[in-house]
Design an enzyme around this catalytic site. Structure first.
Site, short mmCIF file in Angstrom:
data_model
loop_
_atom_site.label_atom_id
_atom_site.label_comp_id
_atom_site.label_asym_id
_atom_site.label_seq_id
_atom_site.Cartn_x
_atom_site.Cartn_y
_atom_site.Cartn_z
N HIS A 47 0.82 -1.21 0.00
CA HIS A 47 0.00 0.00 0.00
C HIS A 47 0.86 1.26 0.00
CE1 HIS A 47 0.29 1.31 4.30
NE2 HIS A 47 0.62 0.05 4.49
N ASP A 106 6.03 2.65 7.09
CA ASP A 106 4.67 2.19 6.76
C ASP A 106 3.93 3.20 5.88
OD1 ASP A 106 1.73 1.29 8.72
OD2 ASP A 106 2.40 0.69 6.72
N GLU A 142 -5.35 1.38 2.35
CA GLU A 142 -5.08 0.20 3.19
C GLU A 142 -5.31 0.55 4.65
OE1 GLU A 142 -2.34 -2.46 5.69
OE2 GLU A 142 -2.48 -0.27 5.53
N GLU A 143 -4.87 1.76 5.01
CA GLU A 143 -4.94 2.15 6.42
C GLU A 143 -6.37 2.32 6.91
OE1 GLU A 143 -0.67 2.44 7.23
OE2 GLU A 143 -2.55 1.87 8.22
N ASP A 160 5.22 -4.70 3.04
CA ASP A 160 4.64 -3.70 3.93
C ASP A 160 5.44 -3.58 5.23
OD1 ASP A 160 1.26 -3.16 5.32
OD2 ASP A 160 3.03 -1.88 5.19
#
Ligand SMILES: [Zn+2]
Length: 468
Positions: free
Chosen positions: A296, A308, A340-341, A369
Site C-alpha cells: 500500500h 509504513d 489500506e490504512e 509492507d
C-alpha cells in the site's frame, strides 16, 4: 523451531487461525524524478553454498613437474560477496524511499495527497516501460487516524480519540460542555446549541446519550470511558460527529471545563474514493497467469510513513527497475494499493473485481509492507512460498525469520489469502513507530530494504523456473 514435517502440519492448522486486526496536508509542487544509480544489469547470483575465495590460484598440474616451473599468472576473478547485491539493492531502495518520503508524505488515504502520489507512481512505472494505470474505487470510511480531537483553547492539545462506530462525519468546533452521563436531567435547560458535549460512559447506551445531546442542539459529542483506558463504542445511526476517549483524558477535559471555557474541534473526515496503481509487464506465455507484487502507498494522516509503507513502495519500485527488461512466462503485475490504512480497501477492491478464472490464474501474491525496521526481514504466508524463500536465503547467508502467525495487524495479502491465492508477506518486526510522527527515514534500515528486494526478485525467478 519445529521440524519441517511437523511444522508443515502444525502450520496448516496455525495458518487457518491467523488473527486479523487492521494494522499502518500540503500541495506538492511538480518535482523531478530521482535518478537511481542502481541499473538492472546485475544478474541474481546463483545459489552457491560458500562464496569462492577472492582470487583463484590454479595449482600447477603434476605433469609439468619435469619442465622448468612456468609461472602461471594468477587469475583475478571478480566475485560478488553474498550481500553485495543486498547492499546495492538496499542503497537504491533507500534513495527512492528518501525521495518518496521527502516529496510525497503524508499520503493520507482518500485525500489529494494520495491522488498526487498515485499519479507519481503511475508515471514512474510507465517510464520503466510498464503498462501502468490508475484503478479508482469507492470507499465509505472515516479515517480512524489523525488529529480527530483537539482542544483549541485555553491551550492547544491533541487528544487521542476513536470515531464512534456509525458516527456522522464532519469537522465541528465549539465550546465544550460537561453533561455528566447525558441523562435527561443532565441536559441544560437552555440547550446545547453549537456546543460540543462531554459525556461520561454508563447507565444508558451511547446512542441514547448522543441522540439526547443532538436533540438539545449539540454539534458534536466526546464520550469518555468510565474505567481506565480507551474504548470504542457503537451508535445506532448518524446524527453528529462523535468520538470516544479514555477515562484519563475524559477526567482531564472535565477539570479543564470546570476551570473555564474550553473550545474544541472534532475532525471526522469521510473518504469516498481512493485508487490503486496497477503496472503490468505482460508474460511471454500469454496464458493469463499473473504474479502480483503489491504494497500500500497510503499513510495515516500527518505522519511521514517512511516505514509504513514507504519501505514497501520503494522496494516495489526497485524491483520494477531491476526487472524492467527481463522476461517472465507470466504477467508480472505491480500494484500500489490505496486506502489500506482505512481497512485494506484497495486490495479488497482489486481481488473483489477478479473473476473466478482470474483468481485461479493468479499464481502468487508478494506483499511488501512495513519491512524497513526490526532485527531481520520476516515473512508470513503460504508454506510453499515461505520454504522457497527460506531455502534461498539460507543458501545466500541471509537471515530471515519465518512467521506462522501474526499476533497483531494484517495487510494487503489478506484479501488474496481469503481468495485462496498463494501469498507471502515481507515485513520487518519493529512496528513501534508506525502510525506515529516518528515513522521517519532515520529508523529505516537499508539492509532490510535490500533483503526484501533481493528475496522478492529471487522468488519471482524461482516461480518462473518452477513453471509457476
Ligand atoms: Zn502498512
Amino acid at each position: 523451531m519445529i521440524s519441517r514435517a511437523l511444522r508443515n502440519t502444525a502450520l496448516l492448522i496455525l495458518g487457518a487461525l491467523a488473527l486479523v486486526l487492521v494494522a499502518c496536508g500540503s500541495d506538492p509542487a511538480p518535482v523531478p524524478t530521482p535518478v537511481s544509480t542502481a541499473t538492472s544489469t546485475a544478474t541474481l547470483p546463483t545459489a552457491t553454498p560458500e562464496p569462492p575465495p577472492t582470487s583463484t590460484t590454479v595449482p600447477p598440474s603434476p605433469t609439468s613437474a619435469t619442465t622448468t616451473q612456468a609461472v602461471i599468472p594468477t587469475v583475478e576473478r571478480e566475485v560478488i560477496p553474498r550481500n553485495a547485491e543486498v547492499e546495492r539493492l538496499g542503497a537504491a531502495t533507500m534513495e527512492t524511499l528518501t525521495f518518496l518520503t521527502n516529496e510525497f508524505s503524508p499520503r493520507a488515504s482518500g485525500t489529494e495527497e494520495e491522488v498526487v502520489a498515485a499519479e507519481y507512481l503511475r508515471d514512474e512505472f510507465a517510464a520503466l516501460g510498464y503498462d501502468a494505470s490508475i484503478q479508482p474505487f469507492e470507499v465509505q470510511s472515516i479515517s480512524p487516524y489523525g488529529r480527530l480531537l483537539t482542544v483549541d483553547e485555553p491551550q492547544e492539545m491533541d487528544i487521542q480519540a476513536f470515531p464512534m462506530w456509525m458516527t456522522a462525519a464532519g469537522v465541528v468546533t465549539g465550546q465544550m460542555v460537561d453533561v455528566g452521563r447525558a441523562l435527561s436531567d443532565d441536559i441544560p435547560n437552555d440547550g446545547l446549541d453549537g456546543r460540543i458535549a462531554l459525556i461520561e460512559r454508563g447507565e444508558v447506551t451511547f446512542d441514547e446519550k448522543v441522540t439526547a445531546v443532538f436533540n438539545a442542539g449539540a454539534i458534536g459529542a466526546v464520550v469518555y470511558n468510565n474505567e481506565p483506558g480507551p474504548f470504542v463504542g457503537a451508535l445506532g445511526g448518524e446524527t453528529i460527529p462523535a468520538v470516544a476517549v479514555s477515562q484519563e483524558d475524559g477526567d482531564m477535559l472535565k477539570s479543564l471545563v470546570e476551570d473555564g471555557p474550553v473550545t474544541a474541534t472534532i475532525r471526522l473526515e469521510y473518504t469516498e474514493e481512493s485508487r490503486n496503481v496497477i503496472a503490468d509487464k505482460p508474460g511471454t506465455a500469454d496464458d493469463g497467469r499473473v504474479v502480483v507484487l503489491g504494497g500500500h502507498y497510503d499513510t495515516v494522516p500527518d505522519v511521514p510513513g517512511a516505514n509504513d509503507n514507504g519501505s514497501g513502495i520503494a522496494t516495489l519500485l526497485t524491483i520494477a527497475r531491476e526487472i524492467a527488461d527481463r522476461e517472465y512466462p507470466f504477467t508480472v503485475r505491480f500494484i500500489a494499493f490505496g486506502a489500506e490504512e482505512l481497512g485494506l480497501h484497495g486490495s479488497q477492491h482489486y481481488v473483489g473485481q477478479l473473476s473466478d478464472e482470474e483468481i485461479a490464474s493468479t499464481v502468487a501474491m508478494l506483499n511488501f509492507d512495513a519491512l524497513g525496521s526490526g532485527p531481520t526481514t520476516a515473512t508470513l504466508g503460504t508454506l510453499s512460498l515461505q520454504s522457497m524463500v527460506e531455502e534461498y536465503a539460507e543458501q545466500h547467508g541471509i537471515d530471515i525469520r519465518i512467521r506462522y502467525t501474526m499476533d497483531w495487524g494484517s495487510s494487503d495479502h489478506a484479501a488474496f489469502h481469503d481468495a485462496g491465492i498463494d501469498h507471502i508477506f515481507f515485513l520487518g518486526e519493529d512496528f513501534s513507530r508506525i502510525h506515529t510522527p516518528d515513522d521517519k527515514l532515520e529508523f529505516v534500515e537499508t539492509e532490510l530494504l535490500g533483503t526484501s528486494a533481493f528475496l522478492g526478485m529471487a522468488l519471482l525467478d524461482m516461480l518462473a523456473e518452477d513453471g509457476g
